[in-house]
Design a protein around this motif. Sequence first.
Motif, PDB file in Angstrom:
ATOM      1  N   GLU A  87       0.863  -1.181   0.000  1.00 11.88           N
ATOM      2  CA  GLU A  87       0.000   0.000   0.000  1.00 11.88           C
ATOM      3  C   GLU A  87       0.898   1.230   0.000  1.00 11.88           C
ATOM      4  O   GLU A  87       1.608   1.498   0.964  1.00 11.88           O
ATOM      5  CB  GLU A  87      -0.906  -0.017   1.232  1.00 11.88           C
ATOM      6  N   SER A  88       0.864   1.975  -1.095  1.00 13.42           N
ATOM      7  CA  SER A  88       1.828   3.064  -1.266  1.00 13.42           C
ATOM      8  C   SER A  88       1.691   4.141  -0.197  1.00 13.42           C
ATOM      9  O   SER A  88       2.701   4.704   0.258  1.00 13.42           O
ATOM     10  CB  SER A  88       1.693   3.691  -2.655  1.00 13.42           C
ATOM     11  N   THR A  89       0.475   4.432   0.238  1.00 17.98           N
ATOM     12  CA  THR A  89       0.315   5.455   1.272  1.00 17.98           C
ATOM     13  C   THR A  89       0.909   4.981   2.599  1.00 17.98           C
ATOM     14  O   THR A  89       1.525   5.765   3.330  1.00 17.98           O
ATOM     15  CB  THR A  89      -1.167   5.816   1.466  1.00 17.98           C
ATOM     16  N   THR A  90       0.741   3.694   2.916  1.00 13.99           N
ATOM     17  CA  THR A  90       1.310   3.142   4.145  1.00 13.99           C
ATOM     18  C   THR A  90       2.826   3.136   4.082  1.00 13.99           C
ATOM     19  O   THR A  90       3.505   3.522   5.048  1.00 13.99           O
ATOM     20  CB  THR A  90       0.786   1.711   4.377  1.00 13.99           C
ATOM     21  N   ILE A  91       3.388   2.697   2.959  1.00 15.97           N
ATOM     22  CA  ILE A  91       4.846   2.678   2.808  1.00 15.97           C
ATOM     23  C   ILE A  91       5.398   4.088   2.945  1.00 15.97           C
ATOM     24  O   ILE A  91       6.416   4.316   3.609  1.00 15.97           O
ATOM     25  CB  ILE A  91       5.239   2.056   1.456  1.00 15.97           C
ATOM     26  N   SER A  92       4.727   5.063   2.339  1.00 17.21           N
ATOM     27  CA  SER A  92       5.167   6.454   2.422  1.00 17.21           C
ATOM     28  C   SER A  92       5.175   6.947   3.869  1.00 17.21           C
ATOM     29  O   SER A  92       6.163   7.525   4.341  1.00 17.21           O
ATOM     30  CB  SER A  92       4.251   7.338   1.569  1.00 17.21           C
ATOM     31  N   LYS A  93       4.084   6.702   4.592  1.00 14.60           N
ATOM     32  CA  LYS A  93       3.999   7.154   5.982  1.00 14.60           C
ATOM     33  C   LYS A  93       5.043   6.482   6.859  1.00 14.60           C
ATOM     34  O   LYS A  93       5.668   7.122   7.711  1.00 14.60           O
ATOM     35  CB  LYS A  93       2.600   6.880   6.527  1.00 14.60           C
ATOM     36  N   LEU A  94       5.251   5.191   6.660  1.00 18.69           N
ATOM     37  CA  LEU A  94       6.228   4.476   7.469  1.00 18.69           C
ATOM     38  C   LEU A  94       7.650   4.913   7.139  1.00 18.69           C
ATOM     39  O   LEU A  94       8.508   4.981   8.033  1.00 18.69           O
ATOM     40  CB  LEU A  94       6.073   2.965   7.264  1.00 18.69           C
ATOM     41  N   ALA A  95       7.931   5.204   5.871  1.00 17.77           N
ATOM     42  CA  ALA A  95       9.259   5.695   5.504  1.00 17.77           C
ATOM     43  C   ALA A  95       9.566   7.002   6.217  1.00 17.77           C
ATOM     44  O   ALA A  95      10.696   7.226   6.678  1.00 17.77           O
ATOM     45  CB  ALA A  95       9.355   5.873   3.987  1.00 17.77           C
ATOM     46  N   VAL A  96       8.558   7.861   6.331  1.00 16.47           N
ATOM     47  CA  VAL A  96       8.744   9.114   7.074  1.00 16.47           C
ATOM     48  C   VAL A  96       8.937   8.815   8.555  1.00 16.47           C
ATOM     49  O   VAL A  96       9.849   9.340   9.213  1.00 16.47           O
ATOM     50  CB  VAL A  96       7.546  10.060   6.852  1.00 16.47           C
ATOM     51  N   ALA A  97       8.085   7.943   9.103  1.00 13.48           N
ATOM     52  CA  ALA A  97       8.136   7.638  10.531  1.00 13.48           C
ATOM     53  C   ALA A  97       9.457   6.988  10.944  1.00 13.48           C
ATOM     54  O   ALA A  97       9.960   7.219  12.042  1.00 13.48           O
ATOM     55  CB  ALA A  97       6.969   6.737  10.911  1.00 13.48           C
ATOM     56  N   PHE A  98      10.039   6.163  10.058  1.00 15.08           N
ATOM     57  CA  PHE A  98      11.282   5.460  10.356  1.00 15.08           C
ATOM     58  C   PHE A  98      12.514   6.290   9.995  1.00 15.08           C
ATOM     59  O   PHE A  98      13.637   5.802  10.085  1.00 15.08           O
ATOM     60  CB  PHE A  98      11.328   4.115   9.616  1.00 15.08           C
ATOM     61  N   GLY A  99      12.298   7.526   9.561  1.00 18.06           N
ATOM     62  CA  GLY A  99      13.417   8.382   9.210  1.00 18.06           C
ATOM     63  C   GLY A  99      14.127   7.981   7.943  1.00 18.06           C
ATOM     64  O   GLY A  99      15.318   8.284   7.764  1.00 18.06           O
ATOM     65  N   LEU A 100      13.409   7.324   7.037  1.00 16.19           N
ATOM     66  CA  LEU A 100      14.020   6.797   5.823  1.00 16.19           C
ATOM     67  C   LEU A 100      13.776   7.651   4.587  1.00 16.19           C
ATOM     68  O   LEU A 100      14.510   7.512   3.596  1.00 16.19           O
ATOM     69  CB  LEU A 100      13.498   5.379   5.550  1.00 16.19           C
ATOM     70  N   MET A 101      12.771   8.516   4.594  1.00 13.14           N
ATOM     71  CA  MET A 101      12.394   9.197   3.362  1.00 13.14           C
ATOM     72  C   MET A 101      13.536  10.055   2.809  1.00 13.14           C
ATOM     73  O   MET A 101      13.892   9.957   1.628  1.00 13.14           O
ATOM     74  CB  MET A 101      11.137  10.031   3.572  1.00 13.14           C
ATOM     75  N   GLU A 102      14.100  10.890   3.623  1.00 10.87           N
ATOM     76  CA  GLU A 102      15.180  11.756   3.135  1.00 10.87           C
ATOM     77  C   GLU A 102      16.441  10.969   2.779  1.00 10.87           C
ATOM     78  O   GLU A 102      17.059  11.243   1.746  1.00 10.87           O
ATOM     79  CB  GLU A 102      15.479  12.867   4.132  1.00 10.87           C
ATOM     80  N   PRO A 103      16.857   9.978   3.587  1.00 10.38           N
ATOM     81  CA  PRO A 103      17.992   9.149   3.155  1.00 10.38           C
ATOM     82  C   PRO A 103      17.725   8.421   1.836  1.00 10.38           C
ATOM     83  O   PRO A 103      18.638   8.276   1.007  1.00 10.38           O
ATOM     84  CB  PRO A 103      18.169   8.162   4.310  1.00 10.38           C
ATOM     85  N   LEU A 104      16.492   7.961   1.620  1.00  9.33           N
ATOM     86  CA  LEU A 104      16.146   7.321   0.346  1.00  9.33           C
ATOM     87  C   LEU A 104      16.305   8.298  -0.812  1.00  9.33           C
ATOM     88  O   LEU A 104      16.912   7.971  -1.838  1.00  9.33           O
ATOM     89  CB  LEU A 104      14.704   6.802   0.391  1.00  9.33           C
ATOM     90  N   ARG A 105      15.767   9.479  -0.648  1.00  8.70           N
ATOM     91  CA  ARG A 105      15.885  10.476  -1.713  1.00  8.70           C
ATOM     92  C   ARG A 105      17.340  10.818  -1.998  1.00  8.70           C
ATOM     93  O   ARG A 105      17.742  10.954  -3.169  1.00  8.70           O
ATOM     94  CB  ARG A 105      15.106  11.731  -1.319  1.00  8.70           C
ATOM     95  N   ALA A 106      18.118  10.941  -0.943  1.00  4.12           N
ATOM     96  CA  ALA A 106      19.526  11.296  -1.120  1.00  4.12           C
ATOM     97  C   ALA A 106      20.272  10.200  -1.863  1.00  4.12           C
ATOM     98  O   ALA A 106      21.089  10.486  -2.758  1.00  4.12           O
ATOM     99  CB  ALA A 106      20.168  11.555   0.239  1.00  4.12           C
ATOM    100  N   ARG A 107      20.010   8.953  -1.527  1.00  2.50           N
ATOM    101  CA  ARG A 107      20.720   7.864  -2.186  1.00  2.50           C
ATOM    102  C   ARG A 107      20.272   7.703  -3.636  1.00  2.50           C
ATOM    103  O   ARG A 107      21.081   7.355  -4.505  1.00  2.50           O
ATOM    104  CB  ARG A 107      20.553   6.559  -1.420  1.00  2.50           C
ATOM    105  N   VAL A 108      19.012   7.936  -3.928  1.00  4.41           N
ATOM    106  CA  VAL A 108      18.560   7.896  -5.327  1.00  4.41           C
ATOM    107  C   VAL A 108      19.242   8.999  -6.123  1.00  4.41           C
ATOM    108  O   VAL A 108      19.728   8.782  -7.243  1.00  4.41           O
ATOM    109  CB  VAL A 108      17.027   8.003  -5.414  1.00  4.41           C
ATOM    110  N   ARG A 109      19.303  10.189  -5.550  1.00  4.47           N
ATOM    111  CA  ARG A 109      19.993  11.292  -6.230  1.00  4.47           C
ATOM    112  C   ARG A 109      21.465  10.970  -6.462  1.00  4.47           C
ATOM    113  O   ARG A 109      22.061  11.395  -7.455  1.00  4.47           O
ATOM    114  CB  ARG A 109      19.861  12.589  -5.431  1.00  4.47           C
ATOM    115  N   ALA A 110      22.054  10.221  -5.546  1.00  2.00           N
ATOM    116  CA  ALA A 110      23.468   9.863  -5.652  1.00  2.00           C
ATOM    117  C   ALA A 110      23.718   8.695  -6.599  1.00  2.00           C
ATOM    118  O   ALA A 110      24.874   8.332  -6.823  1.00  2.00           O
ATOM    119  CB  ALA A 110      24.023   9.537  -4.268  1.00  2.00           C
ATOM    120  N   GLY A 111      22.647   8.083  -7.128  1.00  2.00           N
ATOM    121  CA  GLY A 111      22.815   7.037  -8.128  1.00  2.00           C
ATOM    122  C   GLY A 111      22.566   5.629  -7.662  1.00  2.00           C
ATOM    123  O   GLY A 111      22.941   4.671  -8.359  1.00  2.00           O
ATOM    124  N   LEU A 112      21.939   5.433  -6.492  1.00  2.00           N
ATOM    125  CA  LEU A 112      21.622   4.079  -6.035  1.00  2.00           C
ATOM    126  C   LEU A 112      20.654   3.412  -7.011  1.00  2.00           C
ATOM    127  O   LEU A 112      19.594   3.971  -7.310  1.00  2.00           O
ATOM    128  CB  LEU A 112      20.974   4.130  -4.651  1.00  2.00           C
TER     129      LEU A 112
END
Length: 210
Positions: A53-78
Motif C-alpha cells: 500500500e503506497s500510502t502506508t509505505i510512504s507514511k512508514l518511511a517518514v516515521a522510520f526516518g528513511l524518506m530523506e535518506p532514500l531520496r539522497a541515495r537515489v539522487r546519488a545514483g543508487l
Amino acid sequence: MSTPGTPTVGVLALQGDVREHLAALTAAGTRPRPVRRPEELAGVDGLVIPGGESTTISKLAVAFGLMEPLRARVRAGLPVYGTCAGMIMVADKILDGREDQETVGGVDMIVRRNAFGRQNESFEAAVDMAGVEGGPVEGVFIRAPWVESVGARAEVLATYAGHAVAVRQGRVLATSFHPELTGDHRVHALFAAMVRAARGDDAGRIAHDR
C-alpha cells in the motif's frame, strides 16, 4: 557499500511482499537483506521497493526516518527497482494519491494509483518487456498503477492495454506488476545486472546506464 563480489541488494521492509522479493533476488545472484533503518540502507548496493500500500509505505518511511535518506541515495545514483506500490514511490508525480502522500521520486513520470482496478479485479497477463530475453514475462497486476506519461529522460520498457507498465530512467527501474510472485526471476536478473553495472562489475556491463 558492500565490498567487491556478490552485490548486496536491500528490500524496503516496511510493508508489502518483502519475502517474495528476497527469494527472487537470491535466485538472481544477489545477497538480499531487509532494510528498515537508515543505517541498513547505507550498506546496500541496490534497493527494491516492494508492492503493498503506497500510502502506508510512504507514511512508514517518514516515521522510520528513511524518506530523506532514500531520496539522497537515489539522487546519488543508487539502483532502485519499484514494483506496483514501489512504482508509485519512485514516481516524481502521482495521480489519485492522498494530499499528504510523499514519494521518493527518481523517475520523470506521472503514475495513476489503482488504475487497473480494485483488489477483486486483479489479473495476470503476458507482457513483452525490453531488456528481458526469452519471451514475455507473466505480469501479476494487483490494484496496479499505470503510467500516464513519461518525461524525456524516462524510457518505457513495456505496455499493456495501451498503458506503460514498465519504465526505466538511468538506474531506477519500475513495473506496475509483480514478477516476484511468478517464479520467473528474469526481471530481478535485469535489476541485478543494473546493480553490478553501477558497481563496475564485469558481469553487469550489459546493463550500462542510459
